[in-house]
Design a protein around this motif. Structure first.
Motif, PDB file in Angstrom:
ATOM      1  N   VAL A 207      12.311   0.596  43.721  1.00 56.23           N
ATOM      2  CA  VAL A 207      11.414   1.534  44.404  1.00 56.23           C
ATOM      3  C   VAL A 207      10.431   0.761  45.268  1.00 56.23           C
ATOM      4  N   TRP A 208      10.265   1.203  46.504  1.00 56.53           N
ATOM      5  CA  TRP A 208       9.380   0.526  47.448  1.00 56.53           C
ATOM      6  C   TRP A 208       7.925   0.929  47.226  1.00 56.53           C
ATOM      7  N   PRO A 209       7.001   0.127  47.731  1.00 59.31           N
ATOM      8  CA  PRO A 209       5.591   0.523  47.679  1.00 59.31           C
ATOM      9  C   PRO A 209       5.254   1.516  48.783  1.00 59.31           C
ATOM     10  N   HIS A 210       4.049   2.033  48.736  1.00 61.91           N
ATOM     11  CA  HIS A 210       3.565   2.950  49.782  1.00 61.91           C
ATOM     12  C   HIS A 210       3.560   2.252  51.138  1.00 61.91           C
ATOM     13  N   TRP A 211       3.001   1.057  51.181  1.00 65.31           N
ATOM     14  CA  TRP A 211       2.896   0.278  52.415  1.00 65.31           C
ATOM     15  C   TRP A 211       3.605  -1.060  52.274  1.00 65.31           C
ATOM     16  N   LEU A 212       4.152  -1.521  53.390  1.00 63.26           N
ATOM     17  CA  LEU A 212       4.738  -2.850  53.489  1.00 63.26           C
ATOM     18  C   LEU A 212       4.178  -3.559  54.711  1.00 63.26           C
ATOM     19  N   LEU A 231       6.851   5.997  43.734  1.00 62.74           N
ATOM     20  CA  LEU A 231       8.063   6.800  43.601  1.00 62.74           C
ATOM     21  C   LEU A 231       8.122   7.929  44.616  1.00 62.74           C
ATOM     22  N   VAL A 232       6.973   8.544  44.912  1.00 66.35           N
ATOM     23  CA  VAL A 232       6.958   9.691  45.819  1.00 66.35           C
ATOM     24  C   VAL A 232       7.233   9.256  47.249  1.00 66.35           C
ATOM     25  N   GLU A 233       6.518   8.227  47.724  1.00 64.21           N
ATOM     26  CA  GLU A 233       6.757   7.750  49.085  1.00 64.21           C
ATOM     27  C   GLU A 233       8.192   7.249  49.237  1.00 64.21           C
ATOM     28  N   SER A 234       8.720   6.631  48.188  1.00 62.07           N
ATOM     29  CA  SER A 234      10.109   6.166  48.243  1.00 62.07           C
ATOM     30  C   SER A 234      11.083   7.334  48.261  1.00 62.07           C
ATOM     31  N   ALA A 235      10.716   8.437  47.611  1.00 63.62           N
ATOM     32  CA  ALA A 235      11.557   9.637  47.677  1.00 63.62           C
ATOM     33  C   ALA A 235      11.579  10.189  49.092  1.00 63.62           C
ATOM     34  N   HIS A 285       3.434   5.910  40.005  1.00 64.15           N
ATOM     35  CA  HIS A 285       3.241   4.490  40.306  1.00 64.15           C
ATOM     36  C   HIS A 285       3.632   3.576  39.136  1.00 64.15           C
ATOM     37  N   TRP A 286       4.124   2.407  39.499  1.00 65.00           N
ATOM     38  CA  TRP A 286       4.237   1.305  38.548  1.00 65.00           C
ATOM     39  C   TRP A 286       3.896   0.018  39.279  1.00 65.00           C
TER      40      TRP A 286
END
Length: 529
Positions: A207-212, A231-235, A285-286
């Protein structure tokens, strides 16, 4: 961003050919490209060596030229309300060197003309698409979190990209291919860059973070403890990527490779990990540094429905249906019986139970997930979203606080820039700020009502609210607040949902994925679009 990308010449010529607004004879002889619209003319020209700035001059059919602007960019949008309608205009552009010496770059002739409603919608969608095409971060191909036209980035985040905003913008890029704004090959090149970047970027249990960081692929913390998987932003991102997979899965060898890479990324997302070891709820989040400290369970109703659909649909790390029914739906406590302005809501909108949350809740999960005919034991999602939109509109029309400008042609409260920072505007939390994405992204639900807002913004507010990437993020006539700023999470829904209104492209692609149909059945959704 100050120099016009070469690809934009193709886009402008396509628009010119479609609308016939420019003199083709002049356009072929002049280095200046000019496109006429009802209330503005867009001018572009090649950067001149040694130039410090540029002067734009105009005349209305004679040799009496007056200066319209002095700028440092090579794109100028001239709003010509003061000159009249259906104009024939002559433009001349000169470069100015630091010494003050001027050189004429060229001249061109252009016509402004009225557009049909469909052409006007097309114009707005095209301009907004450019945020994700021309405005993208160059190394990753991803959507920048924000673009400030004045170049003032208080967090030095010009190269920070957003995973969720990119997922929204993907639907705009697919629309751009389908509508001929870019070629299929150009689109494939961009998606190849994007997918390769995402495969190497930081991920946390898939799962990616919100920002990269767009230049490196490393995580950029959204807040102190939000430095891991979102998880939500990655969805939101995967909702877009699966549409690309469906678009390309039977294409050329290059396109099939892109589809296969997306499929691998999809299978590597550990949705089950984000239940904290098998609880009946997903967690947002994790963090590798703070583990589950943020402890934010995803409980409905808000913008996160798509997260549960994807988690149930995963071919490798799916969650059981109980996670949806006990977690998201709170064992049935998600339901309510609320009515406002004559419109009913059947779902409890978190923290906004009486009149619904900010309007992005009716958009973010529905770029690919088609709400038409979508129903489960808790709601009919088309009716819920439509009523949510109509309540939001009715609140603005009632305008009990007497905010300037509000009415049938200026409504829409959602999360956006605000006069004092950023805010989640909604009925009951109305700060006098209208966000264009709210009404425009609601076009599938309220086509005529949304069109009235589009026309009012363009024809009556003009250059205060409309720029190179479409409508700016927010406005407040009450506070005389017109920031020249864009946010990916607000621009993306405009182009995605307008396309769903026009052709249903995003809905057809995402709903065509076999895992999505399986996931919906698993959660006992009926789908009758």
């Amino acid at each position: 961003m100050n120099n016009l990308p070469r690809k934009q010449v193709f886009l402008l010529l396509a628009v010119i050919a479609f609308w016939g607004c420019t003199s083709n004879e002049t356009a072929t002889k002049s280095p200046i490209q000019a496109t006429g619209y009802p209330r503005h003319v867009e001018l572009t020209w090649p950067a001149q060596e040694g130039a410090d700035k540029y002067e734009i001059w105009v005349s209305s059919g004679d040799n009496n030229f007056s200066k319209r602007a002095t700028i440092r960019d090579t794109l100028y949008m001239d709003f010509v309300n003061d000159l009249g309608n259906n104009l024939e205009l002559n433009y001349r552009i000169t470069s100015v060197e630091p010494t003050g010496e001027t050189r004429e770059i060229g001249s061109t002739k252009v016509l402004t003309k009225d557009l049909t409603d469909e052409q006007l919608i097309d114009m707005v969608q095209y301009y907004t698409f450019r945020y994700f095409w021309e405005g993208a971060e160059p190394n990753s191909g991803m959507a920048r979190e924000r673009i400030h036209i004045d170049g003032n980035y208080p967090q030095n985040d010009e190269s920070v990209v957003t995973t969720g905003g990119t997922g929204f913008g993907i639907y705009g890029l697919l629309a751009g291919i389908d509508r001929g704004w870019i070629t299929r090959e150009e689109g494939a090149d961009r998606f190849e860059k994007m997918v390769n970047f995402l495969a190497e970027a930081d991920r946390f249990h898939g799962v990616w973070p919100h920002w990269l960081q767009g230049e490196t692929g490393k995580v950029k913390a959204f807040s102190k403890k939000d430095d891991g998987g979102d998880l939500v932003e990655s969805a939101f991102l995967m909702q877009g990527l699966l549409a690309v997979r469906e678009y390309y899965k039977n294409g050329s060898e290059k396109e099939k490779t892109i589809a296969q890479k997306i499929d691998q990324l999809w299978k590597e997302m550990e949705w089950d990990w984000y239940t904290q070891g098998g609880q009946d709820v997903l967690y947002w989040h994790w963090s590798p540094n703070y583990a589950w400290d943020m402890n934010f369970p995803l409980e409905g109703y808000n913008e996160c429905l798509i997260t549960y659909i994807l988690a149930a649909a995963s071919p490798t790390h799916s969650v059981p249906a109980s996670v949806y029914h006990k977690g998201w739906a709170r064992s049935g406590d998600i339901n309510t019986d609320v009515e406002a302005f004559g419109y009913k809501l059947t779902l409890k909108h978190n923290g906004a139970e009486k009149m619904g949350g900010p309007l992005f809740w009716a958009h973010y999960s529905y770029h690919g997930l088609n709400p038409k005919g979508l129903e489960d034991r808790y709601a009919n999602y088309w009716q819920e979203n439509k009523n949510h939109t109509l309540i939001n509109r009715a609140w603005c029309i009632e305008n009990k606080d007497g905010y300037k400008g509000y009415g049938e042609d200026l409504w829409g409260l959602t999360a956006s820039y605000s006069v004092n920072g950023y805010a989640g505007h909604r009925p009951g939390r109305d700060l006098g700020v209208i966000t264009p994405t709210a009404a425009l992204s609601s076009m599938p639900y309220t086509p005529q009502e949304s069109l009235k807002v589009l026309k009012n913004l363009y024809f009556n507010y003009g250059e205060k609210v409309f720029g190179r990437y479409g409508f700016y993020d927010a406005l407040s006539p009450e506070a005389d607040y017109y920031p020249e700023r864009y946010l990916a999470i607000d621009q993306g829904p405009i182009v995605a949902m307008i396309e769903n209104h026009r052709s249903g492209l995003g809905w057809k692609l995402f709903m065509g994925a076999p895992e999505i149909q399986d996931g919906l059945k698993k959660l006992e959704f009926s789908v009758n679009p």
